[in-house]
Motif scaffolding. Structure first.
Motif, PDB file in Angstrom:
ATOM      1  N   SER A 108      27.727  44.425 -13.337  1.00 19.84           N
ATOM      2  CA  SER A 108      27.823  43.049 -12.848  1.00 19.84           C
ATOM      3  C   SER A 108      26.425  42.526 -12.585  1.00 19.84           C
ATOM      4  N   SER A 109      26.281  41.217 -12.698  1.00 19.73           N
ATOM      5  CA  SER A 109      25.054  40.550 -12.255  1.00 19.73           C
ATOM      6  C   SER A 109      25.395  39.666 -11.062  1.00 19.73           C
ATOM      7  N   GLY A 110      24.373  39.162 -10.396  1.00 24.00           N
ATOM      8  CA  GLY A 110      24.565  38.334  -9.222  1.00 24.00           C
ATOM      9  C   GLY A 110      23.866  38.922  -8.014  1.00 24.00           C
ATOM     10  N   THR A 111      24.210  38.425  -6.837  1.00 24.63           N
ATOM     11  CA  THR A 111      23.554  38.841  -5.595  1.00 24.63           C
ATOM     12  C   THR A 111      24.599  39.349  -4.610  1.00 24.63           C
ATOM     13  N   VAL A 112      24.302  40.463  -3.963  1.00 24.37           N
ATOM     14  CA  VAL A 112      25.203  41.000  -2.937  1.00 24.37           C
ATOM     15  C   VAL A 112      24.385  41.515  -1.774  1.00 24.37           C
ATOM     16  N   LEU A 113      24.916  41.357  -0.560  1.00 28.40           N
ATOM     17  CA  LEU A 113      24.339  41.921   0.652  1.00 28.40           C
ATOM     18  C   LEU A 113      25.385  42.824   1.291  1.00 28.40           C
ATOM     19  N   LEU A 114      24.957  44.001   1.760  1.00 30.98           N
ATOM     20  CA  LEU A 114      25.844  44.972   2.394  1.00 30.98           C
ATOM     21  C   LEU A 114      25.250  45.383   3.733  1.00 30.98           C
ATOM     22  N   ALA A 115      26.065  45.357   4.786  1.00 31.12           N
ATOM     23  CA  ALA A 115      25.587  45.686   6.129  1.00 31.12           C
ATOM     24  C   ALA A 115      26.633  46.520   6.856  1.00 31.12           C
ATOM     25  N   ASP A 116      26.189  47.170   7.934  1.00 27.53           N
ATOM     26  CA  ASP A 116      27.068  47.975   8.784  1.00 27.53           C
ATOM     27  C   ASP A 116      27.870  48.976   7.956  1.00 27.53           C
ATOM     28  N   VAL A 117      27.181  49.775   7.158  1.00 27.50           N
ATOM     29  CA  VAL A 117      27.825  50.779   6.313  1.00 27.50           C
ATOM     30  C   VAL A 117      28.119  52.019   7.154  1.00 27.50           C
ATOM     31  N   HIS A 118      29.390  52.446   7.189  1.00 30.40           N
ATOM     32  CA  HIS A 118      29.729  53.609   8.011  1.00 30.40           C
ATOM     33  C   HIS A 118      30.957  54.314   7.456  1.00 30.40           C
ATOM     34  N   LEU A 119      31.151  55.545   7.919  1.00 31.29           N
ATOM     35  CA  LEU A 119      32.299  56.371   7.540  1.00 31.29           C
ATOM     36  C   LEU A 119      33.148  56.621   8.786  1.00 31.29           C
ATOM     37  N   VAL A 120      34.472  56.509   8.633  1.00 30.57           N
ATOM     38  CA  VAL A 120      35.404  56.633   9.754  1.00 30.57           C
ATOM     39  C   VAL A 120      36.438  57.707   9.434  1.00 30.57           C
ATOM     40  N   ALA A 121      36.845  58.476  10.440  1.00 32.44           N
ATOM     41  CA  ALA A 121      37.912  59.467  10.271  1.00 32.44           C
ATOM     42  C   ALA A 121      39.266  58.762  10.218  1.00 32.44           C
TER      43      ALA A 121
ATOM     44  N   VAL B  16      40.617  63.103   5.795  1.00 27.33           N
ATOM     45  CA  VAL B  16      40.618  61.850   5.042  1.00 27.33           C
ATOM     46  C   VAL B  16      39.677  60.900   5.761  1.00 27.33           C
ATOM     47  N   ILE B  17      38.740  60.321   5.014  1.00 27.40           N
ATOM     48  CA  ILE B  17      37.755  59.425   5.627  1.00 27.40           C
ATOM     49  C   ILE B  17      37.810  58.065   4.943  1.00 27.40           C
ATOM     50  N   SER B  18      37.291  57.062   5.635  1.00 28.50           N
ATOM     51  CA  SER B  18      37.184  55.723   5.073  1.00 28.50           C
ATOM     52  C   SER B  18      35.721  55.325   5.046  1.00 28.50           C
ATOM     53  N   ILE B  19      35.265  54.764   3.917  1.00 28.85           N
ATOM     54  CA  ILE B  19      33.946  54.147   3.860  1.00 28.85           C
ATOM     55  C   ILE B  19      34.142  52.658   4.080  1.00 28.85           C
ATOM     56  N   ARG B  20      33.330  52.074   4.981  1.00 29.45           N
ATOM     57  CA  ARG B  20      33.519  50.681   5.361  1.00 29.45           C
ATOM     58  C   ARG B  20      32.165  49.982   5.439  1.00 29.45           C
ATOM     59  N   CYS B  21      32.174  48.685   5.203  1.00 31.03           N
ATOM     60  CA  CYS B  21      30.954  47.893   5.341  1.00 31.03           C
ATOM     61  C   CYS B  21      31.331  46.424   5.419  1.00 31.03           C
ATOM     62  N   LYS B  22      30.334  45.602   5.720  1.00 26.09           N
ATOM     63  CA  LYS B  22      30.469  44.151   5.601  1.00 26.09           C
ATOM     64  C   LYS B  22      29.707  43.727   4.357  1.00 26.09           C
TER      65      LYS B  22
ATOM     66  N   PRO C 142      36.632  65.740  15.123  1.00 25.77           N
ATOM     67  CA  PRO C 142      36.743  64.277  15.102  1.00 25.77           C
ATOM     68  C   PRO C 142      38.202  63.845  15.201  1.00 25.77           C
ATOM     69  N   LYS C 143      38.411  62.698  15.840  1.00 22.51           N
ATOM     70  CA  LYS C 143      39.737  62.125  15.974  1.00 22.51           C
ATOM     71  C   LYS C 143      39.851  60.907  15.066  1.00 22.51           C
ATOM     72  N   VAL C 144      41.090  60.538  14.759  1.00 24.43           N
ATOM     73  CA  VAL C 144      41.316  59.362  13.926  1.00 24.43           C
ATOM     74  C   VAL C 144      40.656  58.150  14.573  1.00 24.43           C
ATOM     75  N   GLY C 145      39.879  57.438  13.794  1.00 20.61           N
ATOM     76  CA  GLY C 145      39.159  56.264  14.288  1.00 20.61           C
ATOM     77  C   GLY C 145      37.720  56.526  14.671  1.00 20.61           C
ATOM     78  N   ASP C 146      37.325  57.813  14.801  1.00 21.94           N
ATOM     79  CA  ASP C 146      35.937  58.130  15.147  1.00 21.94           C
ATOM     80  C   ASP C 146      35.003  57.745  14.004  1.00 21.94           C
ATOM     81  N   VAL C 147      33.852  57.182  14.344  1.00 23.65           N
ATOM     82  CA  VAL C 147      32.805  56.928  13.353  1.00 23.65           C
ATOM     83  C   VAL C 147      32.064  58.238  13.110  1.00 23.65           C
ATOM     84  N   LEU C 148      32.119  58.731  11.887  1.00 22.17           N
ATOM     85  CA  LEU C 148      31.510  60.014  11.535  1.00 22.17           C
ATOM     86  C   LEU C 148      30.039  59.866  11.178  1.00 22.17           C
ATOM     87  N   TRP C 149      29.689  58.731  10.600  1.00 20.53           N
ATOM     88  CA  TRP C 149      28.323  58.517  10.112  1.00 20.53           C
ATOM     89  C   TRP C 149      28.101  57.010   9.978  1.00 20.53           C
ATOM     90  N   ARG C 150      26.893  56.579  10.287  1.00 16.43           N
ATOM     91  CA  ARG C 150      26.530  55.177  10.107  1.00 16.43           C
ATOM     92  C   ARG C 150      25.135  55.108   9.515  1.00 16.43           C
TER      93      ARG C 150
END
Length: 472
Positions: free
Chosen positions: A161-174, A87-93, A21-29
């Motif tokens: 925590s209490s409340g409401t949350v929505l999570l979308a487009d969860v992915h891991l990046v190199a 080193v990887i990054s976990i990302r989402c909206k 994998p190269k830097v910026g590649d999406v490893l998993w979604r």
């Protein structure tokens, strides 16, 4: 049998020649396109919906106040075997509605990556301080995948925590692929140090000039100071107005001029530390200048100003380019990352000042554990910097509840144990080993720009003495 042997050989060759994998590649979604294959095991109040941005699938969880002290997450296994040593990054909206502030900074909204390692222990990463009400925005955090890592997981939801949350487009990046280190050279010459002192002994500066500080430090045989050009960015993580930044910087450089003159009078060399770069940090602690061109360009301009004004001063030891870089998101095309921006600034300085030492550091808050991903730069007269606040549960106990310790009641002792492992001088040495490996492989000088422990930590004096012994 012959056919099976040929197949086995082909599989071996394919495995060895497969492109890394190269830097910026999406490893998993997280694939939510097929409702029948969406992960199960959801906590009460959670569901898979199509309420993500632009109608994409999302994870939704709503937790009432009476369950706000619990951990309410869905856990999704991830095969991390191909990413060891990266080193990887976990990302989402994410989108949140009335999410209560948790008692510790790393809880609240969770888009978390977790793995375990026999050598390192457990790793959890998530963006800190995520709560309240906000519309769709990006969350990100980065993690080192140890060479012996196993048990990868992605965890989504709410904790304490209490409340409401929505999570979308969860992915891991190199984010970084570990370079191959050369064997240490045989009989290398002394590395470039930028000074002729027997040993540097010094402190971080206060945030304003006072002649008495230099008088007091000289009496303690201090011969070096890391002079901070610092401001309080506040909870918004930065004033992004460059005109206002320059007005602030003008006053800071006047203070620096006074400090250099005092350093010359009292025999103290200064390392100029641009502690607060243009643009500040984003909510995930990434420097804005690594993602936005105006701040990247201005960072180089600031260093040109500093070098032009102070080159040749007898009390100037080094230009410390960037304090504790953090990059949880890949830089866009055409922009430099955490190391590239240091190279860009260093080249600009060298056109003005060809001789003063330049200090380069690693990603991940300049931590020793990120040194395996640091590569030497092709710039003359460079030294490399690490910071040492490990383990944070010891060094920062009772400080702003950073490590979940309210006040001074809960104690981590040194020597003792931490995270179920021995905590002593040998543990510190193992943690610092990547810095030593880098030093030997490239025959370079190392400066420890920051290290400390809060004064009430049991054994703090012993901890500092052991750190100093290892550094020396």
């Amino acid at each position: 049998m012959r056919f099976m042997l040929i197949v086995a050989l082909l599989m071996s060759v394919c495995a060895e020649t497969a492109e890394k994998p190269k830097v910026g590649d999406v490893l998993w979604r997280l694939d939510l396109s097929d409702p029948a294959k969406r992960p199960g095991g959801l906590p009460n109040g959670a569901s898979w919906t199509n309420d993500g941005p632009d109608g994409i699938p999302a994870f939704r969880i709503e937790i009432p106040a009476d369950r706000g002290s619990e951990m309410n997450v869905v856990t999704i296994p991830v095969d991390i075997s191909a990413w060891r040593g990266m080193v990887i990054s976990i990302r989402c909206k994410a989108k949140a509605i009335d999410v209560t502030e948790p008692p510790v900074v790393w809880n609240g909204v969770k888009c978390m990556f977790h793995c375990t390692s026999p050598s390192v222990g457990k790793t959890w990463v998530t963006q800190n301080r995520v709560f309240g009400t906000f519309d769709w925005r990006e969350l990100s955090a980065s993690a080192v995948i140890p060479e012996d890592a196993e048990g990868g997981q992605v965890m989504l939801g709410l904790q304490e925590s209490s409340g409401t949350v929505l999570l979308a487009d969860v992915h891991l990046v190199a984010l970084a692929v570990k370079p191959v280190r050369p064997a240490p050279p045989a009989n290398p010459p002394p590395p470039y140090r930028g000074h002729d002192l027997p040993r540097l002994r010094g402190v971080m500066s206060p945030n304003a000039f006072d002649e008495q500080d230099f008088i007091d430090l000289a009496a303690l045989n201090v011969n070096a100071m890391r002079w901070q050009i610092q401001r309080n960015w506040g909870k918004t993580h930065g004033d992004r107005d460059l005109a206002e930044y320059d007005r602030w910087l003008d006053a800071e450089l006047e203070d620096l001029a006074k400090a250099l003159e005092a350093g010359q009078r009292h025999g103290i060399k200064l390392m100029i530390d641009l502690h607060a770069p243009p643009g500040g940090r984003l909510p995930d602690d990434t420097f804005a200048m690594l993602l936005e061109k105006p701040y990247q360009d201005h960072f180089v301009t600031v260093w040109q100003r500093i070098a032009t004004r102070f080159k040749g001063h007898p009390a100037l030891w080094a230009y410390d380019l960037i304090n504790e870089p953090v990059q949880n998101q890949p830089s866009p095309a055409g922009l430099s990352d955490w190391l590239g921006i240091q190279v860009k600034a260093a080249k600009a300085i060298r056109l003005i000042d060809p001789t003063t030492a330049i200090v380069v550091t690693a990603d991940g808050w300049s931590s020793p554990e990120r040194f395996p991903w640091l590569e030497p730069v092709d710039i003359p007269h460079v030294i490399y910097q690490a910071h040492m606040y490990w383990p944070g549960e010891f060094t920062h106990q009772g400080v702003h509840n950073t490590w979940g310790v309210q006040g001074k009641s809960a104690r981590v002792e040194y020597p003792g144990t931490c995270r179920g492992q021995p905590l002593d001088r040998e543990a510190l040495r193992r943690y610092l080993q990547p810095v030593r490996d880098f030093q030997l492989a490239y025959n370079v000088h190392i400066v420890i720009g920051e290290f400390s422990a809060v004064r009430w930590a049991p054994g703090a004096a012993t901890y500092l003495a052991d750190c100093t012994a290892i550094f020396e």
